[in-house]
Design a protein around this motif. Structure first.
Motif, PDB file in Angstrom:
ATOM      1  N   ILE A 147       0.880  -1.169   0.000  1.00 17.93           N
ATOM      2  CA  ILE A 147       0.000   0.000   0.000  1.00 17.93           C
ATOM      3  C   ILE A 147       0.914   1.213   0.000  1.00 17.93           C
ATOM      4  N   THR A 148       0.766   2.079  -1.012  1.00 12.79           N
ATOM      5  CA  THR A 148       1.763   3.112  -1.222  1.00 12.79           C
ATOM      6  C   THR A 148       1.204   4.356  -1.900  1.00 12.79           C
ATOM      7  N   ASP A 188      -9.292  10.125  -6.146  1.00 12.68           N
ATOM      8  CA  ASP A 188     -10.311  10.824  -5.365  1.00 12.68           C
ATOM      9  C   ASP A 188     -11.725  10.307  -5.633  1.00 12.68           C
ATOM     10  N   HIS A 189     -12.037  10.048  -6.901  1.00 11.38           N
ATOM     11  CA  HIS A 189     -13.414   9.724  -7.254  1.00 11.38           C
ATOM     12  C   HIS A 189     -13.577   8.395  -7.981  1.00 11.38           C
ATOM     13  N   ARG A 190     -12.527   7.597  -8.028  1.00 14.43           N
ATOM     14  CA  ARG A 190     -12.656   6.283  -8.653  1.00 14.43           C
ATOM     15  C   ARG A 190     -11.541   5.363  -8.179  1.00 14.43           C
ATOM     16  N   ARG A 217      -3.447   7.805  -5.572  1.00 15.00           N
ATOM     17  CA  ARG A 217      -3.251   9.031  -6.353  1.00 15.00           C
ATOM     18  C   ARG A 217      -4.362   9.997  -5.968  1.00 15.00           C
ATOM     19  N   THR A 218      -4.421  10.306  -4.703  1.00 22.50           N
ATOM     20  CA  THR A 218      -5.471  11.179  -4.189  1.00 22.50           C
ATOM     21  C   THR A 218      -4.892  12.553  -3.882  1.00 22.50           C
ATOM     22  N   SER A 219      -5.764  13.512  -3.728  1.00 19.45           N
ATOM     23  CA  SER A 219      -5.306  14.865  -3.409  1.00 19.45           C
ATOM     24  C   SER A 219      -5.047  15.033  -1.915  1.00 19.45           C
TER      25      SER A 219
END
Length: 114
Positions: free
Chosen positions: A46-47, A104-106, A70-72
């Motif tokens: 998990i990275t 963020d959304h997927r 790859r989230t904000s």
């Protein structure tokens, strides 16, 4: 990589055999050595580091997996919330080799080999 120790503690509290990089001084290893250890132990990395997904895809191994964020927002609370979504939506697919990208959304899921 880039995941708080409290997230590993949370995973342990849920019954997962989680290891944080700091637990075994793994933070001193090169990415390839961490991946090799994950392959040997059939683990999920998990990275927040996108290199692991690429390394795993090119290695053609199917014994390890990667969940890459790859989230904000990289706070422990956000990571835990997103991981809970992963467990709720993909629990039947987490036993086999895969690369998952959580945004963020997927959430994108690719079974190995790619």
């Amino acid at each position: 990589m880039g995941i708080a120790e409290s997230v590993a503690s949370w995973l342990k509290s849920l019954g997962h055999e989680a290891i944080h990089l700091n637990d075994q001084s793994l933070n001193q290893l090169e990415d390839f050595a961490i991946l090799e250890k994950a392959i040997e132990e059939k683990r999920i990395i998990i990275t927040t580091d996108m290199d692991f997904g690429q390394l795993l895809a090119f290695s053609k191994h199917t014994l390890a997996s990667v969940i890459q964020f790859r989230t904000s927002v990289f706070t422990p609370d956000n990571i835990r919330q997103k991981l809970q979504l992963v467990f709720d939506g993909f629990s039947n697919n987490l036993e086999e080799g895969f690369i998952m990208t959580v945004e963020d959304h997927r959430i994108r899921f690719r079974k190995l080999p790619v």
